[in-house]
Design a protein around this motif. Sequence first.
Motif, short mmCIF file in Angstrom:
data_model
loop_
_atom_site.label_atom_id
_atom_site.label_comp_id
_atom_site.label_asym_id
_atom_site.label_seq_id
_atom_site.Cartn_x
_atom_site.Cartn_y
_atom_site.Cartn_z
N ALA A 88 56.83 -61.65 17.34
CA ALA A 88 55.77 -60.85 16.71
C ALA A 88 54.37 -61.32 17.13
N ARG A 89 54.24 -62.57 17.57
CA ARG A 89 52.92 -63.12 17.91
C ARG A 89 52.57 -63.00 19.38
N VAL A 90 53.56 -62.94 20.24
CA VAL A 90 53.32 -63.03 21.68
C VAL A 90 52.93 -61.68 22.27
N ARG A 91 51.92 -61.72 23.12
CA ARG A 91 51.41 -60.51 23.75
C ARG A 91 51.78 -60.44 25.23
N GLU A 92 51.46 -61.45 26.01
CA GLU A 92 51.82 -61.54 27.42
C GLU A 92 52.39 -62.92 27.69
N ILE A 93 53.31 -62.97 28.69
CA ILE A 93 53.96 -64.23 29.05
C ILE A 93 53.93 -64.34 30.57
N TYR A 94 53.55 -65.53 31.06
CA TYR A 94 53.47 -65.76 32.50
C TYR A 94 54.21 -67.03 32.87
N VAL A 95 54.79 -67.02 34.07
CA VAL A 95 55.42 -68.20 34.66
C VAL A 95 54.91 -68.34 36.10
N GLN A 96 54.98 -69.55 36.62
CA GLN A 96 54.56 -69.75 38.01
C GLN A 96 55.62 -69.25 38.97
N ASP A 97 55.16 -68.55 39.99
CA ASP A 97 56.03 -68.14 41.08
C ASP A 97 56.15 -69.34 42.01
N MET A 98 57.33 -69.92 42.10
CA MET A 98 57.51 -71.14 42.89
C MET A 98 57.75 -70.88 44.36
N ASP A 99 57.74 -69.63 44.78
CA ASP A 99 57.90 -69.30 46.19
C ASP A 99 56.67 -69.81 46.96
N GLY A 100 56.89 -70.78 47.84
CA GLY A 100 55.81 -71.35 48.63
C GLY A 100 54.99 -72.41 47.92
N ARG A 101 55.34 -72.76 46.70
CA ARG A 101 54.60 -73.80 45.96
C ARG A 101 55.30 -75.14 46.10
N ASP A 102 54.51 -76.18 46.03
CA ASP A 102 55.02 -77.55 46.04
C ASP A 102 55.63 -77.84 44.68
N TRP A 103 56.92 -78.13 44.64
CA TRP A 103 57.61 -78.38 43.36
C TRP A 103 56.99 -79.56 42.61
N GLN A 104 56.58 -80.59 43.32
CA GLN A 104 56.02 -81.77 42.66
C GLN A 104 54.63 -81.53 42.09
N GLU A 105 53.85 -80.66 42.72
CA GLU A 105 52.50 -80.34 42.25
C GLU A 105 52.25 -78.85 42.45
N PRO A 106 52.78 -78.02 41.55
CA PRO A 106 52.67 -76.58 41.75
C PRO A 106 51.26 -76.02 41.61
N GLY A 107 50.31 -76.81 41.10
CA GLY A 107 48.92 -76.37 41.04
C GLY A 107 48.54 -75.68 39.75
N PRO A 108 47.22 -75.63 39.49
CA PRO A 108 46.71 -75.10 38.23
C PRO A 108 46.28 -73.64 38.26
N GLY A 109 46.10 -73.07 39.44
CA GLY A 109 45.46 -71.76 39.57
C GLY A 109 46.20 -70.60 38.94
N PRO A 110 45.45 -69.63 38.40
CA PRO A 110 46.07 -68.47 37.77
C PRO A 110 46.72 -67.52 38.77
N GLU A 111 46.32 -67.59 40.05
CA GLU A 111 46.85 -66.66 41.05
C GLU A 111 48.34 -66.85 41.31
N GLY A 112 48.91 -67.97 40.95
CA GLY A 112 50.33 -68.20 41.19
C GLY A 112 51.23 -67.83 40.03
N PHE A 113 50.65 -67.26 38.97
CA PHE A 113 51.45 -66.87 37.81
C PHE A 113 51.87 -65.40 37.91
#
Length: 189
Positions: A88-113
Amino acid sequence: MNPYRRRAVQAVGLVFLGAAGCTGEPQQAGPRLAVEISRGDFCHVCGMTILEYPGPKGQAHEHRRERPLMFCSTSDLFAYLLQPETAARVREIYVQDMDGRDWQEPGPGPEGFVDALEAWYVAGQARMGAMGPTLASFSTRQAAEAFSGEFGGRLLRFEEIDLEVLRNLGGDTLRRQRQHQPNGHPSDH
């Protein structure tokens, strides 16, 4: 219909009707987008500093919060989402797209969600996340299949992930790690 999709449709409809009632003109409220994770952000479930740990991260926008709740792993995100009062509280949900991302440091940027409802997940794969076993998340089926081909696991969609899937992540991940190591000892590739 998935409870998150149903709530999202209802919420958008209510906002639309409410705005029309106040001004006489219909106004649409757009979706809230993913935001950058900052160095000081902590996981809403476990309290860990998000950017200090490997694996995909998550975000959940709630109706009455300006900033989304942040999660250090997809498993923590789903642990939160699967609580009965959360839908009832949640509006949008995002996860990181790990395609091409470094698993150890996937990064902070919003463009990868990506939209968590549309993402593909790999459960029981050999990589460890912030809280141990986690769900690898991808924007495309092809990327999820390629990851599964390398690290094992099975593909799931958002609506297929439940508490049973989360409970089984540990045993599935340890089995996959042993299969991917020549000496039979788990490691994090």
